[in-house]
Design a protein around this motif. Structure first.
Motif, PDB file in Angstrom:
ATOM      1  N   GLN A 256       0.794  -1.266  -0.068  1.00 50.90           N
ATOM      2  CA  GLN A 256       0.027   0.037  -0.066  1.00 50.90           C
ATOM      3  C   GLN A 256       0.892   1.272   0.133  1.00 50.90           C
ATOM      4  OE1 GLN A 256      -3.543   0.184   2.442  1.00 50.90           O
ATOM      5  NE2 GLN A 256      -3.558  -1.878   2.945  1.00 50.90           N
ATOM      6  N   CYS A 257       0.837   1.934  -0.989  1.00 49.05           N
ATOM      7  CA  CYS A 257       1.783   2.980  -1.335  1.00 49.05           C
ATOM      8  C   CYS A 257       0.844   4.364  -1.010  1.00 49.05           C
ATOM      9  CB  CYS A 257       2.486   3.192  -2.805  1.00 49.05           C
ATOM     10  SG  CYS A 257       3.809   1.745  -2.812  1.00 49.05           S
ATOM     11  N   LEU A 258       0.497   4.605   0.233  1.00 51.82           N
ATOM     12  CA  LEU A 258      -0.367   5.533   0.307  1.00 51.82           C
ATOM     13  C   LEU A 258      -0.264   6.202   1.804  1.00 51.82           C
ATOM     14  CD1 LEU A 258      -2.921   4.131   2.267  1.00 51.82           C
ATOM     15  CD2 LEU A 258      -3.099   3.076  -0.148  1.00 51.82           C
ATOM     16  N   PHE A 259      -0.681   7.357   1.871  1.00 49.33           N
ATOM     17  CA  PHE A 259      -0.670   8.013   3.150  1.00 49.33           C
ATOM     18  C   PHE A 259      -1.861   7.867   4.208  1.00 49.33           C
ATOM     19  CE2 PHE A 259       3.019  11.232   2.265  1.00 49.33           C
ATOM     20  CZ  PHE A 259       4.096  10.121   2.831  1.00 49.33           C
ATOM     21  N   THR A 260      -1.916   7.712   5.485  1.00 49.01           N
ATOM     22  CA  THR A 260      -3.081   7.739   5.950  1.00 49.01           C
ATOM     23  C   THR A 260      -2.925   8.854   7.070  1.00 49.01           C
ATOM     24  OG1 THR A 260      -3.178   5.411   6.011  1.00 49.01           O
ATOM     25  CG2 THR A 260      -4.805   6.434   7.668  1.00 49.01           C
ATOM     26  N   PRO A 261      -3.678  10.007   6.863  1.00 45.64           N
ATOM     27  CA  PRO A 261      -3.808  10.988   7.803  1.00 45.64           C
ATOM     28  C   PRO A 261      -4.678  10.956   9.028  1.00 45.64           C
ATOM     29  CG  PRO A 261      -5.189  11.532   5.897  1.00 45.64           C
ATOM     30  CD  PRO A 261      -4.810  10.435   5.709  1.00 45.64           C
ATOM     31  N   ASP A 262      -4.000  11.260  10.173  1.00 48.87           N
ATOM     32  CA  ASP A 262      -4.876  11.175  11.561  1.00 48.87           C
ATOM     33  C   ASP A 262      -5.538  12.324  11.572  1.00 48.87           C
ATOM     34  OD1 ASP A 262      -2.946  13.028  12.255  1.00 48.87           O
ATOM     35  OD2 ASP A 262      -1.659  11.243  13.307  1.00 48.87           O
ATOM     36  N   LYS A 263      -6.178  12.627  12.808  1.00 55.66           N
ATOM     37  CA  LYS A 263      -7.112  13.872  13.182  1.00 55.66           C
ATOM     38  C   LYS A 263      -6.204  14.994  13.118  1.00 55.66           C
ATOM     39  CE  LYS A 263     -10.663  11.483  15.550  1.00 55.66           C
ATOM     40  NZ  LYS A 263     -11.551  11.182  16.922  1.00 55.66           N
ATOM     41  N   LYS A 264      -4.792  15.046  13.934  1.00 56.85           N
ATOM     42  CA  LYS A 264      -3.962  16.147  13.965  1.00 56.85           C
ATOM     43  C   LYS A 264      -3.823  16.773  12.508  1.00 56.85           C
ATOM     44  CE  LYS A 264       0.227  17.370  16.106  1.00 56.85           C
ATOM     45  NZ  LYS A 264       1.589  16.869  16.845  1.00 56.85           N
ATOM     46  N   PHE A 265      -3.260  15.581  11.757  1.00 57.54           N
ATOM     47  CA  PHE A 265      -2.667  16.064  10.215  1.00 57.54           C
ATOM     48  C   PHE A 265      -3.759  16.814   9.629  1.00 57.54           C
ATOM     49  CE2 PHE A 265      -2.191  15.538   5.830  1.00 57.54           C
ATOM     50  CZ  PHE A 265      -0.667  15.668   5.551  1.00 57.54           C
ATOM     51  N   ILE A 266      -4.933  16.178   9.474  1.00 57.62           N
ATOM     52  CA  ILE A 266      -6.152  16.803   8.903  1.00 57.62           C
ATOM     53  C   ILE A 266      -6.447  18.315   9.342  1.00 57.62           C
ATOM     54  CG2 ILE A 266      -8.763  16.657   8.464  1.00 57.62           C
ATOM     55  CD1 ILE A 266      -8.516  13.845   8.557  1.00 57.62           C
ATOM     56  N   LEU A 267      -6.312  18.373  10.686  1.00 56.58           N
ATOM     57  CA  LEU A 267      -6.656  19.764  11.461  1.00 56.58           C
ATOM     58  C   LEU A 267      -5.492  20.766  10.801  1.00 56.58           C
ATOM     59  CD1 LEU A 267      -7.849  19.007  14.796  1.00 56.58           C
ATOM     60  CD2 LEU A 267      -9.082  20.088  13.180  1.00 56.58           C
ATOM     61  N   GLN A 268      -4.174  20.365  10.791  1.00 60.97           N
ATOM     62  CA  GLN A 268      -3.047  21.165  10.487  1.00 60.97           C
ATOM     63  C   GLN A 268      -3.266  21.533   8.870  1.00 60.97           C
ATOM     64  OE1 GLN A 268       0.130  18.596  11.351  1.00 60.97           O
ATOM     65  NE2 GLN A 268       0.378  19.601  13.248  1.00 60.97           N
ATOM     66  N   PHE A 270      -6.313  21.949   7.371  1.00 56.65           N
ATOM     67  CA  PHE A 270      -7.947  21.818   7.296  1.00 56.65           C
ATOM     68  C   PHE A 270      -8.431  22.419   5.836  1.00 56.65           C
ATOM     69  CE2 PHE A 270     -11.752  23.945   8.169  1.00 56.65           C
ATOM     70  CZ  PHE A 270     -12.439  23.036   8.696  1.00 56.65           C
ATOM     71  N   ASN A 271      -7.724  23.302   5.099  1.00 58.52           N
ATOM     72  CA  ASN A 271      -7.953  23.703   3.941  1.00 58.52           C
ATOM     73  C   ASN A 271      -7.726  23.140   2.623  1.00 58.52           C
ATOM     74  OD1 ASN A 271      -9.447  26.093   5.216  1.00 58.52           O
ATOM     75  ND2 ASN A 271      -7.360  27.339   5.447  1.00 58.52           N
ATOM     76  N   LEU A 272      -6.901  22.170   3.090  1.00 60.04           N
ATOM     77  CA  LEU A 272      -6.468  21.177   1.722  1.00 60.04           C
ATOM     78  C   LEU A 272      -7.324  19.988   1.669  1.00 60.04           C
ATOM     79  CD1 LEU A 272      -2.556  21.540   2.386  1.00 60.04           C
ATOM     80  CD2 LEU A 272      -3.991  22.741   0.515  1.00 60.04           C
ATOM     81  N   SER A 273      -6.993  18.963   0.951  1.00 59.13           N
ATOM     82  CA  SER A 273      -7.527  17.584   0.772  1.00 59.13           C
ATOM     83  C   SER A 273      -6.567  16.469   1.016  1.00 59.13           C
ATOM     84  CB  SER A 273      -8.427  17.774  -0.410  1.00 59.13           C
ATOM     85  OG  SER A 273      -7.334  17.749  -1.412  1.00 59.13           O
ATOM     86  N   LEU A 274      -7.288  15.340   1.156  1.00 62.09           N
ATOM     87  CA  LEU A 274      -6.338  14.180   0.926  1.00 62.09           C
ATOM     88  C   LEU A 274      -5.491  14.012  -0.294  1.00 62.09           C
ATOM     89  CD1 LEU A 274      -5.672  11.216   2.287  1.00 62.09           C
ATOM     90  CD2 LEU A 274      -7.422  10.308   0.571  1.00 62.09           C
ATOM     91  N   GLN A 275      -6.154  14.691  -1.663  1.00 63.84           N
ATOM     92  CA  GLN A 275      -5.206  14.578  -2.820  1.00 63.84           C
ATOM     93  C   GLN A 275      -4.209  15.432  -2.571  1.00 63.84           C
ATOM     94  OE1 GLN A 275      -7.462  15.327  -6.318  1.00 63.84           O
ATOM     95  NE2 GLN A 275      -6.034  14.859  -7.592  1.00 63.84           N
ATOM     96  N   ASN A 276      -4.481  16.687  -2.397  1.00 61.37           N
ATOM     97  CA  ASN A 276      -3.414  17.981  -2.250  1.00 61.37           C
ATOM     98  C   ASN A 276      -2.284  17.558  -1.231  1.00 61.37           C
ATOM     99  OD1 ASN A 276      -4.375  19.117  -4.518  1.00 61.37           O
ATOM    100  ND2 ASN A 276      -5.752  20.466  -3.404  1.00 61.37           N
ATOM    101  N   SER A 277      -2.753  17.292   0.076  1.00 58.04           N
ATOM    102  CA  SER A 277      -1.714  17.303   1.094  1.00 58.04           C
ATOM    103  C   SER A 277      -1.008  15.870   1.321  1.00 58.04           C
ATOM    104  CB  SER A 277      -2.571  17.475   2.629  1.00 58.04           C
ATOM    105  OG  SER A 277      -3.453  16.411   2.485  1.00 58.04           O
ATOM    106  N   CYS A 278      -1.640  14.852   0.686  1.00 57.71           N
ATOM    107  CA  CYS A 278      -1.129  13.451   0.870  1.00 57.71           C
ATOM    108  C   CYS A 278      -0.558  12.852  -0.330  1.00 57.71           C
ATOM    109  CB  CYS A 278      -1.896  12.477   1.744  1.00 57.71           C
ATOM    110  SG  CYS A 278      -2.371  12.846   3.300  1.00 57.71           S
TER     111      CYS A 278
END
Length: 328
Positions: A256-268, A270-278
């Motif tokens: 699995q070549c992918l990132f899994t954001p946790d709540k802290k990462f998502i809050l940091q 906040f204005n981005l998305s899974l696609q853009n940030s990960c």
């Protein structure tokens, strides 16, 4: 001596020609594999796959799914559409539909299923509900009908709001759609090759990660898929390397070549998305790691999955498929 040199040159140019063909037409990449690659175990081939394959059917208007966190379910009552817009940005993992994924060369699909109250359909889900899966499965079946030397791996990873009766009903639907295309669980996994599947007209391997007694469904233990729960490049590579080093030789394996954001990462972010940030930074980075991998051996890659497999400049499927030619 001269004959040997000519033979070497012919082999060299044949290999170059094959690779050029592969780059141009991933729609038929399995059909075009040279004979030596059709007689090695399928679990030793490099196969591109997509993570949360049907999530492209999710929209900001979708209802919150049963796999969403309790916090999301609670906030949904307060914020409604505004919350779902936010959840959508962090839930969708693919923008390419099933037909396009198949044409791009994807041959492994990661599926998450859920039911709805008073509804006979089975839905794809990833925090939000997507579309009924039967339409997508029929699209896959139609593709296989016209691509008789291609095979597909369907991995039913997670089930939400499922009763045992739902599992029975889903397996009946799967077998009724794919019928004699379904490859039964072999006694010796290492003996299952593309050549064997073609001789038997098998085109679909169904991994079903719930205990059912059916020899047409592969249990979870025969295709491990360890999950890297990180957003760190260093930790991800360490996890992937260790997984390949310790994988069993008598099973398939999903990297699995992918990132899994946790709540802290998502809050940091906040204005981005899974696609853009990960996905965007990781997909730009992970290609070079994939290109270095081995195939056809105990610690080689098998299935490799990623988010947003059609991202511009990623060349995900091409890189993975070309790994197989290292064996020639």
């Amino acid at each position: 001596m001269i004959c040997k040199q000519i033979s070497t040159i012919k082999h060299k140019y044949y290999s170059v020609f094959i690779i050029l063909v592969m780059k141009l037409n991933l729609e038929f990449w399995m059909s075009k594999l040279p004979k030596p690659l059709t007689v090695i175990p399928i679990t030793h081939l490099a196969i591109p796959g997509s993570h949360d394959s049907f999530s492209y059917t999710i929209t900001p208007n979708s209802k919150v799914g049963p796999d969403a966190t309790m916090l999301v379910k609670f906030l949904n009552f307060l914020l409604g559409r505004r919350l779902r817009n936010f959840v959508y940005k962090w839930s969708i993992t693919q923008t390419s539909d099933i037909q396009n994924q198949l044409l791009l060369g994807i041959r492994y699909f990661d599926l998450r299923m859920a039911t709805k109250p008073n509804d006979i359909n089975f839905y794809t889900v990833h925090a939000l509900y997507g579309d009924p899966i039967i339409i997508e499965l029929i699209n896959i079946k139609n593709f296989l009908d016209s691509h008789t030397n291609e095979i597909i791996i369907l991995d039913f990873q997670h089930f939400y709001n499922f009763l045992e009766a739902d599992h029975v009903r889903l397996t009946i639907i799967l077998k009724s759609i794919f019928q004699n295309k379904v490859c039964p669980m072999p006694n010796v996994v290492e003996k299952l090759t593309l050549e064997v599947m073609r001789k038997n007209k098998w085109q679909v391997i169904i991994i079903y990660r719930h205990e059912v007694y059916d020899n047409q469904l592969w249990p979870s233990s025969f295709w491990p898929t360890p999950w890297p729960q990180t957003t760190s490049f260093k930790k991800l590579i360490k996890f992937l390397d260790y997984g390949l080093k310790t994988r069993k030789s008598n099973t398939g394996y999903v990297t699995q070549c992918l990132f899994t954001p946790d709540k802290k990462f998502i809050l940091q972010h906040f204005n981005l998305s899974l696609q853009n940030s990960c996905a965007k930074p990781l997909n730009a980075f992970i290609s070079s790691w994939i290109e270095l991998q081995k195939v056809g051996c105990r610690d080689g890659v098998n299935v490799i999955i990623a988010d947003f497999i059609n991202m511009i400049g990623f060349n995900f499927c091409k890189i993975i498929v070309n790994l197989n030619y290292k064996l020639i």
